[in-house]
Design a protein around this motif. Sequence first.
Motif, PDB file in Angstrom:
ATOM      1  N   TYR A  16      25.056  69.224  68.625  1.00 15.87           N
ATOM      2  CA  TYR A  16      26.014  69.273  69.738  1.00 15.87           C
ATOM      3  C   TYR A  16      27.317  68.525  69.438  1.00 15.87           C
ATOM      4  CZ  TYR A  16      28.222  68.914  74.266  1.00 15.87           C
ATOM      5  OH  TYR A  16      29.145  68.973  75.280  1.00 15.87           O
ATOM      6  N   PRO A  17      27.257  67.258  68.991  1.00 14.57           N
ATOM      7  CA  PRO A  17      28.527  66.539  68.767  1.00 14.57           C
ATOM      8  C   PRO A  17      29.441  67.230  67.744  1.00 14.57           C
ATOM      9  CG  PRO A  17      26.666  65.022  68.692  1.00 14.57           C
ATOM     10  CD  PRO A  17      26.097  66.406  68.715  1.00 14.57           C
ATOM     11  N   LYS A  18      28.847  67.763  66.687  1.00 12.24           N
ATOM     12  CA  LYS A  18      29.642  68.430  65.645  1.00 12.24           C
ATOM     13  C   LYS A  18      30.271  69.703  66.180  1.00 12.24           C
ATOM     14  CE  LYS A  18      26.352  66.831  62.200  1.00 12.24           C
ATOM     15  NZ  LYS A  18      25.288  67.238  61.295  1.00 12.24           N
ATOM     16  N   VAL A  19      29.489  70.480  66.917  1.00  8.55           N
ATOM     17  CA  VAL A  19      29.999  71.740  67.474  1.00  8.55           C
ATOM     18  C   VAL A  19      31.093  71.440  68.493  1.00  8.55           C
ATOM     19  CG1 VAL A  19      29.384  73.751  68.887  1.00  8.55           C
ATOM     20  CG2 VAL A  19      27.893  73.050  67.001  1.00  8.55           C
ATOM     21  N   MET A  20      30.903  70.425  69.306  1.00  6.26           N
ATOM     22  CA  MET A  20      31.898  70.052  70.310  1.00  6.26           C
ATOM     23  C   MET A  20      33.210  69.653  69.639  1.00  6.26           C
ATOM     24  SD  MET A  20      32.671  69.754  73.454  1.00  6.26           S
ATOM     25  CE  MET A  20      33.851  68.871  74.469  1.00  6.26           C
ATOM     26  N   ARG A  21      33.141  68.851  68.576  1.00  9.39           N
ATOM     27  CA  ARG A  21      34.365  68.445  67.875  1.00  9.39           C
ATOM     28  C   ARG A  21      35.057  69.653  67.247  1.00  9.39           C
ATOM     29  NH1 ARG A  21      31.089  63.967  66.375  1.00  9.39           N
ATOM     30  NH2 ARG A  21      30.631  64.958  64.386  1.00  9.39           N
ATOM     31  N   LEU A  22      34.279  70.559  66.699  1.00  8.81           N
ATOM     32  CA  LEU A  22      34.853  71.764  66.111  1.00  8.81           C
ATOM     33  C   LEU A  22      35.562  72.584  67.188  1.00  8.81           C
ATOM     34  CD1 LEU A  22      35.104  73.364  63.463  1.00  8.81           C
ATOM     35  CD2 LEU A  22      32.948  74.458  64.003  1.00  8.81           C
ATOM     36  N   THR A  41      28.310  78.748  72.383  1.00  8.46           N
ATOM     37  CA  THR A  41      27.726  78.701  71.037  1.00  8.46           C
ATOM     38  C   THR A  41      26.224  78.454  71.115  1.00  8.46           C
ATOM     39  OG1 THR A  41      29.782  77.930  70.028  1.00  8.46           O
ATOM     40  CG2 THR A  41      27.742  77.476  68.825  1.00  8.46           C
ATOM     41  N   PHE A  42      25.819  77.470  71.907  1.00  7.36           N
ATOM     42  CA  PHE A  42      24.401  77.136  71.985  1.00  7.36           C
ATOM     43  C   PHE A  42      23.586  78.181  72.747  1.00  7.36           C
ATOM     44  CE2 PHE A  42      25.800  72.988  70.452  1.00  7.36           C
ATOM     45  CZ  PHE A  42      24.854  72.805  69.449  1.00  7.36           C
ATOM     46  N   ILE A  43      24.221  78.915  73.633  1.00  2.10           N
ATOM     47  CA  ILE A  43      23.529  80.053  74.269  1.00  2.10           C
ATOM     48  C   ILE A  43      23.214  81.097  73.202  1.00  2.10           C
ATOM     49  CG2 ILE A  43      23.844  82.023  75.834  1.00  2.10           C
ATOM     50  CD1 ILE A  43      25.399  80.035  77.696  1.00  2.10           C
ATOM     51  N   LYS A  44      24.187  81.355  72.329  1.00  3.39           N
ATOM     52  CA  LYS A  44      23.977  82.316  71.247  1.00  3.39           C
ATOM     53  C   LYS A  44      22.911  81.813  70.268  1.00  3.39           C
ATOM     54  CE  LYS A  44      28.601  84.259  71.525  1.00  3.39           C
ATOM     55  NZ  LYS A  44      29.936  84.358  70.913  1.00  3.39           N
ATOM     56  N   VAL A  45      22.919  80.504  70.007  1.00  2.00           N
ATOM     57  CA  VAL A  45      21.898  79.922  69.127  1.00  2.00           C
ATOM     58  C   VAL A  45      20.522  80.151  69.746  1.00  2.00           C
ATOM     59  CG1 VAL A  45      20.958  77.754  68.212  1.00  2.00           C
ATOM     60  CG2 VAL A  45      23.408  78.221  68.029  1.00  2.00           C
ATOM     61  N   TRP A  46      20.377  79.863  71.031  1.00  2.00           N
ATOM     62  CA  TRP A  46      19.090  80.049  71.720  1.00  2.00           C
ATOM     63  C   TRP A  46      18.638  81.510  71.653  1.00  2.00           C
ATOM     64  CZ3 TRP A  46      14.850  77.945  73.527  1.00  2.00           C
ATOM     65  CH2 TRP A  46      14.059  78.655  74.423  1.00  2.00           C
TER      66      TRP A  46
END
Length: 164
Positions: A16-22, A41-46
């Motif tokens: 999460y922290p890395k994706v948020m910074r990106l 992004t995390f919905i797609k990951v799920w």
Amino acid sequence: MTLKETTYKKIYEINYPKVMRLCMGYTGGNDVLAKDLTQETFIKVWKNLDTFRNESGIATWIYRICVNTCLAEIRREKKEEKKLQIDDLQISESSEDPVEKEDMLFQLYKCINQLSSTNKAIILLELEDVPQQEISEIIGIKHDAIRTRIHRIKQQLTKCANHE
């Protein structure tokens, strides 16, 4: 809790922290939009976790989803995109003042937003300390070309940030 839920929770907490910074980099520091893109992004990951084939690291796969999500958003916003006015900010490079440091960060985001979508992805991943070999896999460009591009992008950002 199912195995998928447990796995996802661990993946989410680590990435999460890395994706948020990106996403913050792609949105020029727009916290609300970055959070939306991170969530998307995390919905797609799920939704696609069952299809992950372990051909690359999970973080590489998530970065690719994130980059594609952010690029799709940029394409959607392209029609209403406004020209960035970077000449309005005067930034002191050696300031200890937190407000001036925030202004410098804002200036850097503005400069990053002027890059092509590919160069933006490359530098944002580089700023996240993603190994250059992994950036090469995510972007789909040879490793040597990535190294050269990163050098040129840094020169370009330095000029932009210094109003040259």
